[in-house]
Design a protein around this motif. Structure first.
Motif, PDB file in Angstrom:
ATOM      1  N   GLU A 108       7.022 -10.305  50.378  1.00 51.96           N
ATOM      2  CA  GLU A 108       6.753 -10.023  48.968  1.00 51.96           C
ATOM      3  C   GLU A 108       8.071  -9.889  48.227  1.00 51.96           C
ATOM      4  OE1 GLU A 108       4.704  -6.757  45.960  1.00 51.96           O
ATOM      5  OE2 GLU A 108       4.684  -6.371  48.112  1.00 51.96           O
ATOM      6  N   ILE A 109       8.184 -10.569  47.106  1.00 50.76           N
ATOM      7  CA  ILE A 109       9.311 -10.336  46.207  1.00 50.76           C
ATOM      8  C   ILE A 109       8.945  -9.087  45.420  1.00 50.76           C
ATOM      9  CG2 ILE A 109      10.680 -11.204  44.285  1.00 50.76           C
ATOM     10  CD1 ILE A 109      10.091 -14.046  45.271  1.00 50.76           C
ATOM     11  N   LYS A 110       9.530  -7.954  45.792  1.00 46.20           N
ATOM     12  CA  LYS A 110       9.202  -6.680  45.152  1.00 46.20           C
ATOM     13  C   LYS A 110       9.844  -6.584  43.773  1.00 46.20           C
ATOM     14  CE  LYS A 110       7.187  -3.533  47.548  1.00 46.20           C
ATOM     15  NZ  LYS A 110       5.764  -3.207  47.463  1.00 46.20           N
ATOM     16  N   TYR A 111      11.124  -6.941  43.715  1.00 38.80           N
ATOM     17  CA  TYR A 111      11.850  -6.880  42.440  1.00 38.80           C
ATOM     18  C   TYR A 111      12.733  -8.111  42.311  1.00 38.80           C
ATOM     19  CZ  TYR A 111       9.979  -2.301  42.058  1.00 38.80           C
ATOM     20  OH  TYR A 111       9.084  -1.265  41.978  1.00 38.80           O
ATOM     21  N   PHE A 112      12.732  -8.674  41.114  1.00 39.36           N
ATOM     22  CA  PHE A 112      13.502  -9.871  40.820  1.00 39.36           C
ATOM     23  C   PHE A 112      13.879  -9.796  39.350  1.00 39.36           C
ATOM     24  CE2 PHE A 112      13.870 -14.110  39.090  1.00 39.36           C
ATOM     25  CZ  PHE A 112      14.598 -14.792  40.054  1.00 39.36           C
ATOM     26  N   GLY A 113      15.160  -9.728  39.066  1.00 38.66           N
ATOM     27  CA  GLY A 113      15.542  -9.683  37.659  1.00 38.66           C
ATOM     28  C   GLY A 113      17.039  -9.717  37.464  1.00 38.66           C
ATOM     29  N   LEU A 114      17.414 -10.082  36.262  1.00 38.63           N
ATOM     30  CA  LEU A 114      18.809 -10.173  35.850  1.00 38.63           C
ATOM     31  C   LEU A 114      18.995  -9.412  34.551  1.00 38.63           C
ATOM     32  CD1 LEU A 114      19.099 -13.992  36.424  1.00 38.63           C
ATOM     33  CD2 LEU A 114      20.290 -12.273  37.793  1.00 38.63           C
ATOM     34  N   THR A 115      20.185  -8.927  34.331  1.00 41.17           N
ATOM     35  CA  THR A 115      20.481  -8.297  33.054  1.00 41.17           C
ATOM     36  C   THR A 115      20.514  -9.355  31.960  1.00 41.17           C
ATOM     37  OG1 THR A 115      22.871  -8.513  33.333  1.00 41.17           O
ATOM     38  CG2 THR A 115      21.848  -6.471  34.154  1.00 41.17           C
ATOM     39  N   GLU A 116      20.441  -8.892  30.738  1.00 43.86           N
ATOM     40  CA  GLU A 116      20.459  -9.811  29.602  1.00 43.86           C
ATOM     41  C   GLU A 116      21.696 -10.708  29.615  1.00 43.86           C
ATOM     42  OE1 GLU A 116      20.669  -9.307  24.831  1.00 43.86           O
ATOM     43  OE2 GLU A 116      19.188  -8.065  25.871  1.00 43.86           O
ATOM     44  N   ARG A 117      22.807 -10.191  30.132  1.00 45.73           N
ATOM     45  CA  ARG A 117      24.057 -10.963  30.203  1.00 45.73           C
ATOM     46  C   ARG A 117      23.872 -12.302  30.924  1.00 45.73           C
ATOM     47  NH1 ARG A 117      29.439  -8.827  33.483  1.00 45.73           N
ATOM     48  NH2 ARG A 117      30.655 -10.714  33.223  1.00 45.73           N
ATOM     49  N   LEU A 118      22.996 -12.342  31.940  1.00 46.57           N
ATOM     50  CA  LEU A 118      22.822 -13.560  32.734  1.00 46.57           C
ATOM     51  C   LEU A 118      21.557 -14.338  32.398  1.00 46.57           C
ATOM     52  CD1 LEU A 118      24.009 -12.433  36.274  1.00 46.57           C
ATOM     53  CD2 LEU A 118      25.219 -13.837  34.609  1.00 46.57           C
ATOM     54  N   GLN A 119      20.698 -13.788  31.574  1.00 43.82           N
ATOM     55  CA  GLN A 119      19.462 -14.490  31.243  1.00 43.82           C
ATOM     56  C   GLN A 119      19.771 -15.745  30.438  1.00 43.82           C
ATOM     57  OE1 GLN A 119      16.898 -11.556  29.436  1.00 43.82           O
ATOM     58  NE2 GLN A 119      16.834 -10.344  31.310  1.00 43.82           N
ATOM     59  N   GLY A 120      19.097 -16.830  30.788  1.00 43.08           N
ATOM     60  CA  GLY A 120      19.311 -18.099  30.097  1.00 43.08           C
ATOM     61  C   GLY A 120      20.481 -18.903  30.615  1.00 43.08           C
ATOM     62  N   THR A 121      21.146 -18.435  31.667  1.00 49.88           N
ATOM     63  CA  THR A 121      22.312 -19.149  32.207  1.00 49.88           C
ATOM     64  C   THR A 121      21.965 -20.059  33.375  1.00 49.88           C
ATOM     65  OG1 THR A 121      22.846 -17.429  33.822  1.00 49.88           O
ATOM     66  CG2 THR A 121      23.820 -17.200  31.607  1.00 49.88           C
ATOM     67  N   GLY A 122      20.781 -19.905  33.945  1.00 49.52           N
ATOM     68  CA  GLY A 122      20.426 -20.602  35.178  1.00 49.52           C
ATOM     69  C   GLY A 122      20.559 -19.712  36.396  1.00 49.52           C
ATOM     70  N   ALA A 123      21.049 -18.488  36.199  1.00 50.04           N
ATOM     71  CA  ALA A 123      21.203 -17.564  37.323  1.00 50.04           C
ATOM     72  C   ALA A 123      19.854 -17.208  37.937  1.00 50.04           C
ATOM     73  CB  ALA A 123      21.951 -16.308  36.884  1.00 50.04           C
ATOM     74  N   ALA A 124      18.812 -17.100  37.126  1.00 50.97           N
ATOM     75  CA  ALA A 124      17.484 -16.789  37.668  1.00 50.97           C
ATOM     76  C   ALA A 124      17.040 -17.881  38.633  1.00 50.97           C
ATOM     77  CB  ALA A 124      16.464 -16.612  36.545  1.00 50.97           C
ATOM     78  N   ARG A 125      17.311 -19.127  38.300  1.00 50.81           N
ATOM     79  CA  ARG A 125      16.950 -20.235  39.186  1.00 50.81           C
ATOM     80  C   ARG A 125      17.705 -20.111  40.513  1.00 50.81           C
ATOM     81  NH1 ARG A 125      13.253 -21.866  40.700  1.00 50.81           N
ATOM     82  NH2 ARG A 125      12.534 -22.024  38.574  1.00 50.81           N
ATOM     83  N   ALA A 126      19.012 -19.819  40.444  1.00 49.99           N
ATOM     84  CA  ALA A 126      19.800 -19.680  41.669  1.00 49.99           C
ATOM     85  C   ALA A 126      19.312 -18.493  42.494  1.00 49.99           C
ATOM     86  CB  ALA A 126      21.278 -19.516  41.318  1.00 49.99           C
ATOM     87  N   LEU A 127      18.976 -17.388  41.840  1.00 48.73           N
ATOM     88  CA  LEU A 127      18.496 -16.205  42.552  1.00 48.73           C
ATOM     89  C   LEU A 127      17.134 -16.482  43.189  1.00 48.73           C
ATOM     90  CD1 LEU A 127      19.286 -13.275  43.233  1.00 48.73           C
ATOM     91  CD2 LEU A 127      18.086 -12.560  41.154  1.00 48.73           C
TER      92      LEU A 127
END
Length: 195
Positions: A108-127
Motif C-alpha cells: 500500500e502506498i500510505k503516503y505520497f506527496g511533494l511540497t508546493e516547491r516541487l509540484q508541477g516539475t515532474g518530480a511526482a512522476r519520478a517519485l
C-alpha cells in the motif's frame, strides 16, 4: 438512505477513492534534470518524520500520524514492512513516499506527496516511478492506495494516468485537525472550518 447527511460541526469529510494496480505498468517518463533526489529513509527519527509529514501533508489535512502514540509511531517507522523515502533538495526534504508491505502479497502506498516547491516539475512522476519499481521488486500481486477529495485536485487523475484502477469509494469523517492544534488553523484554506 438519505441523499444528504449533515456532518457534525468540528469534523472534516471527504470521499476517499481506493485504486489498485494488479501488475507493474510501463513507467511514464519523468524529466531527467529534476532538482534533488529520492533518498531511502530507513527508520527515520519520529520528530524529523513528523516535520516532513506536516510539511507535505498540511495542505491536504493529513492527520493520522499526528494522532498516533509515540511508541506506536516509532514501532511503525522501524517496522521491516515499512519503506520510507524522502525527496531531498540541497539537504532539505521536500517530498514523502511511505510504502507498507505488511499485507501478504500486497503493497500500500500510505503516503505520497511533494511540497508546493516541487509540484508541477515532474518530480511526482519520478517519485511514483520509484514507488512502482520498489513495490514490484517484491513478489506482490497488488499495489494500492487511496486518495480523497481533500488531496491535491489533480491526484486522482495522476493515479489513473499511472495505470491505477478505481475499485471503490468510502466516506471519511474525522475531527478537524486544525481545531485541536494538530495542524495550523490556516492549513488547507480550501476546506472550510465548521466550529
Amino acid at each position: 438512505m438519505e441523499r444528504f447527511n449533515e456532518i457534525e460541526r468540528g469534523k472534516i469529510a471527504a470521499i476517499a477513492t481506493s485504486l489498485e494496480l494488479r501488475e507493474r505498468p510501463p513507467l511514464r517518463p519523468a524529466p531527467a534534470d529534476l532538482p534533488g533526489r529520492i533518498v531511502a529513509w530507513p527508520a527515520p527519527e519520529r520528530e524529523a518524520y513528523l516535520a516532513l509529514y506536516r510539511k507535505v501533508g498540511a495542505p491536504h489535512l493529513w492527520f493520522s500520524r499526528l494522532y498516533m502514540e509515540s511508541a506506536e509511531l516509532d514501532a511503525l517507522l522501524a517496522h521491516p514492512g515499512t519503506a520510507i523515502f524522502s525527496w531531498r533538495v540541497e539537504g532539505v526534504d521536500e517530498g514523502l513516499l511511505e510504502l507498507d508491505f505488511s499485507e501478504p502479497d500486497a503493497c500500500e502506498i500510505k503516503y505520497f506527496g511533494l511540497t508546493e516547491r516541487l509540484q508541477g516539475t515532474g518530480a511526482a512522476r519520478a517519485l511514483m516511478n520509484h514507488a512502482i519499481e520498489t513495490a514490484f521488486a517484491r513478489p506482490i500481486r497488488r499495489l494500492w492506495l487511496h486518495t480523497n477529495t481533500i488531496d491535491h485536485p489533480r491526484a486522482l487523475a495522476f493515479y489513473r494516468r499511472t495505470g491505477f484502477r478505481p475499485i471503490g469509494q468510502s466516506l471519511e469523517i474525522a475531527d478537524d485537525p486544525r481545531l485541536n492544534g494538530a495542524l495550523p488553523r490556516d492549513a488547507a484554506p480550501h476546506v472550510p472550518i465548521f466550529e
